[in-house]
Scaffold this motif. Sequence first.
Motif, PDB file in Angstrom:
ATOM      1  N   GLU A 100      18.467   9.371  -9.731  1.00 22.14           N
ATOM      2  CA  GLU A 100      18.026  10.633  -9.150  1.00 22.14           C
ATOM      3  C   GLU A 100      19.112  11.689  -9.206  1.00 22.14           C
ATOM      4  O   GLU A 100      18.839  12.871  -9.274  1.00 22.14           O
ATOM      5  N   LEU A 101      20.375  11.252  -9.154  1.00 23.70           N
ATOM      6  CA  LEU A 101      21.469  12.205  -9.145  1.00 23.70           C
ATOM      7  C   LEU A 101      21.925  12.596 -10.535  1.00 23.70           C
ATOM      8  O   LEU A 101      22.723  13.504 -10.680  1.00 23.70           O
ATOM      9  N   LYS A 102      21.414  11.889 -11.530  1.00 29.49           N
ATOM     10  CA  LYS A 102      21.849  12.208 -12.879  1.00 29.49           C
ATOM     11  C   LYS A 102      21.511  13.635 -13.223  1.00 29.49           C
ATOM     12  O   LYS A 102      20.601  14.224 -12.666  1.00 29.49           O
ATOM     13  N   THR A 108       9.893   6.795   1.242  1.00 28.84           N
ATOM     14  CA  THR A 108      10.180   7.887   2.163  1.00 28.84           C
ATOM     15  C   THR A 108      11.004   7.460   3.373  1.00 28.84           C
ATOM     16  O   THR A 108      11.621   8.282   4.016  1.00 28.84           O
ATOM     17  N   TYR A 136      14.391   4.149   1.553  1.00 26.87           N
ATOM     18  CA  TYR A 136      15.251   4.719   0.533  1.00 26.87           C
ATOM     19  C   TYR A 136      15.952   5.974   1.038  1.00 26.87           C
ATOM     20  O   TYR A 136      17.147   6.176   0.788  1.00 26.87           O
ATOM     21  N   GLU A 137      15.227   6.818   1.773  1.00 24.38           N
ATOM     22  CA  GLU A 137      15.851   8.044   2.278  1.00 24.38           C
ATOM     23  C   GLU A 137      16.999   7.709   3.224  1.00 24.38           C
ATOM     24  O   GLU A 137      18.044   8.356   3.210  1.00 24.38           O
ATOM     25  N   ARG A 180      19.867   6.629   1.133  1.00 23.55           N
ATOM     26  CA  ARG A 180      20.453   7.768   0.434  1.00 23.55           C
ATOM     27  C   ARG A 180      21.290   8.603   1.378  1.00 23.55           C
ATOM     28  O   ARG A 180      22.415   9.008   1.050  1.00 23.55           O
ATOM     29  N   ARG A 181      20.744   8.843   2.583  1.00 20.24           N
ATOM     30  CA  ARG A 181      21.470   9.676   3.523  1.00 20.24           C
ATOM     31  C   ARG A 181      22.796   9.028   3.888  1.00 20.24           C
ATOM     32  O   ARG A 181      23.843   9.672   3.874  1.00 20.24           O
ATOM     33  N   LEU A 236      25.282   9.091   0.886  1.00 21.51           N
ATOM     34  CA  LEU A 236      25.868  10.392   0.581  1.00 21.51           C
ATOM     35  C   LEU A 236      26.827  10.820   1.673  1.00 21.51           C
ATOM     36  O   LEU A 236      27.880  11.389   1.418  1.00 21.51           O
ATOM     37  N   GLU A 237      26.456  10.530   2.921  1.00 18.12           N
ATOM     38  CA  GLU A 237      27.365  10.902   4.011  1.00 18.12           C
ATOM     39  C   GLU A 237      28.655  10.117   3.907  1.00 18.12           C
ATOM     40  O   GLU A 237      29.741  10.630   4.152  1.00 18.12           O
ATOM     41  N   PHE A 296      29.674  13.804   1.595  1.00 25.00           N
ATOM     42  CA  PHE A 296      28.865  15.006   1.463  1.00 25.00           C
ATOM     43  C   PHE A 296      28.223  15.328   2.790  1.00 25.00           C
ATOM     44  O   PHE A 296      27.860  14.454   3.538  1.00 25.00           O
ATOM     45  N   LYS A 297      28.090  16.582   3.058  1.00 21.90           N
ATOM     46  CA  LYS A 297      27.419  16.963   4.289  1.00 21.90           C
ATOM     47  C   LYS A 297      26.467  18.092   3.958  1.00 21.90           C
ATOM     48  O   LYS A 297      26.598  18.746   2.941  1.00 21.90           O
ATOM     49  N   ASP A 298      25.519  18.287   4.820  1.00 22.41           N
ATOM     50  CA  ASP A 298      24.635  19.430   4.605  1.00 22.41           C
ATOM     51  C   ASP A 298      25.252  20.700   5.147  1.00 22.41           C
ATOM     52  O   ASP A 298      25.054  21.779   4.635  1.00 22.41           O
ATOM     53  N   LEU A 352      25.668  20.966  -2.494  1.00 20.33           N
ATOM     54  CA  LEU A 352      26.153  19.740  -3.131  1.00 20.33           C
ATOM     55  C   LEU A 352      27.112  20.114  -4.239  1.00 20.33           C
ATOM     56  O   LEU A 352      28.114  19.462  -4.483  1.00 20.33           O
TER      57      LEU A 352
END
Lengths: 426, 333
Positions: A132-134, A291, A294-295, A298-299, A302-303, A307-309, A319
Amino acid sequence: YNGTCLAKKGEGARAVPLAGHVGFDSMPDQLVNKSVNHGFCFNILCVGETGLGKSTLMDTLFNTKFEGEPTQHNQPGVQLKSNTYELQESNVRLKLTVVNTVGFGDQINKEDSYKSIVEFIDTQFEAYLQEELKIKRTLHSYHDTRIHACLYFIAPTGHSLKSLDLVTMKKLDSKVNIIPIIAKSDAISKSELTKFKIKITSELVSNGVQIYQFPTDDETVAEINSTMNGHLPFAVVGSTEEVKIGNKMVKARQYPWGTVQVENENHCDFVKLREMLIRVNMEDLREQTHTRHYELYRRCKLEEMGFKDTDPDCKPFSLQETYEAKRNEFMGDLQKKEEEMRQMFVQRVKEKEAELKEAEKELHEKFDRLKKLHQDEKKKLEDKKKSLDDELNGFKQKKTAAELLQSQAQQAGGSTTLKRDKERKK
Amino acid sequence: MMMPPPAMPAAFQVEKPVPGPGMGDFSYVGIDAILEQMRRKAMKQGFELNIMVVGQSGLGKSTLMNTLFKSKVSRKSVQATSQEKIPKTIDIKSVSHDIEEKGVRMKLTVIDTPGFGDQINNENCWQPIMKFINAQYEQYLQEEININRKKRIPDSRVHCCIYFIPPTGHCLRPLDVEFMRRLSKVVNIVPVIAKADTLTLEERDFFKQKIREELRANGIDVYPQKEFDEDAEDRMINDKIREMIPFAVVGSDQEYQVNGRRLLGRKTKWGTIEVENIAHCEFAYLRDLLIRTHMENIKDITSSIHYEVYRVRRLNENNTAIAHEGEDTHWGD
């Protein structure tokens, strides 16, 4: 651009009545057709001790013989073996992946048993996240290997859950949809079964294990789903052998005292499991996996990577910016390391150079010394030679002098000798 | 009836006999029930469709939208304008509607572009439109790369852009060519000949042929794009459509009595043009293409091709603002 919205998207869209048949009621059909052309994907994970009938149940559920022989009990650790099969029924193509835990519960020390399972599930999530990040990605044709349903096989002790079961299910409940089933339930009598189910459910609740609840928000299936929720965990019996009952061949297990029919709802909950797992909720299982589980993965991932929002000042990060920052940091580190290595290299070179210079110096000195020695020796020899020559000369002189004397003496002393002789004769 | 167990384990057919009411049909597994599950999910979630209409004023864009969706969905119906003034620059206005048919709910967003091509100097009039389309892609991308993201990302990307060609009968104008050339790379373009009731059938065929030639000569790929045909069946269906493009349409939201039936049409002294009669105009083909058969495909191409192209480009850049999009950079030429 000069853009204005008369109605804000998402909220406040006006409801508009239609004056005739437009035709977009064919949308669900279009969607279904597209999915049929594309094919479906479903991945089941079977967790349970060796010998609980996991493979047989899969065979029975999907009405076929998947390959594989029964596993031995002497595995050193828990491994996960996955096999993918292509099934087709009418016009629906299903890519089914069955993952088996091999060696689960066989070890003496089972503390780490759950780890390989969690790792496996995370690996599938990771693969999807990477895709997904590709930058150039092919999500459309990606073969989804994330686990959609986990069938947890509970041994039919009749008493309660084993602590291994509780620990494993607790570790898995936030990563996958868990459907607990009581395996080989023909070993338990009906009354014992009711008590067993109650005990299991209460233990799960008191330990805070979140098992998969069949969804009850869609009226078409709400009723059947909520009834089934009350029957969890399903008590199943699997069999691929057929026995003649009356005038039909049915899947059953034949004992001397009677025959257990797999698809008889009075005998076991197999039919319920098949209904729920495949015929009613397969799509919901897939959606929950994507939903929710996986979410969450992923969260967290990434955290974890930093990475942060939003940053501490509550301004939204992109990002992109975080990537840049991270990349700069990384490049900076890389450069520092390069510098260090270069410094070390230069230093080593200097040292080596100094060493070599030392050695060279020593060699020179040695050479000088030897040369001097050589010269001394040479001088000594020359002196000796000189003295020898002198001696020789002296000797020669003496010799010539002696010879001269002798020859003189001979001339004069021919008479002397005669004289001496005459003297002697007289 | 009993199926013997298949010999090959790897890929096999599971035939289903007549399915009984959930009892004892042991050779039927029920995998195809997933289609029903998908349909239920789709009905519950509803669908989203975003259509953009582009063309000079007076070509009947709003009327056509109202005719397509059999209701007052155009901007003009929503915004009460006593006097329609041609704006000095291009305005982009979008209106959303919730419509429902036989249990299927759809959120339809019509994006109007008044002012396009209306000025004296129309240079770069496609820029605001490109910017808008890219802004929608950007919004979707931002949501997608969020850490905490919504369960269903709201889709405001433009799925389809209907371009109205004035019925001159000769050929495409430079403005048309320029616009379509640039925009066919970022969005699905469906060109239509507007107000086709001013062309006779021969003039219409001639015009269409000229247009197709010009599109080909300029390398403009309109929907359905040849390169995205998936298999022979698709190609067959789409080839038929490609032979009819651009559709010559007439729009109307007025009903008239024709042969005892009430039909949508335009009444003139010499006869009544029936909008849905394929002998009169090709509105029915356009409606079928857009709504009844290819809607899902249009959305698919937008999300898996146009959006991905945007995403790749965006992620490869280093913070260059997309706000400069549409200007004559290398992209689009």
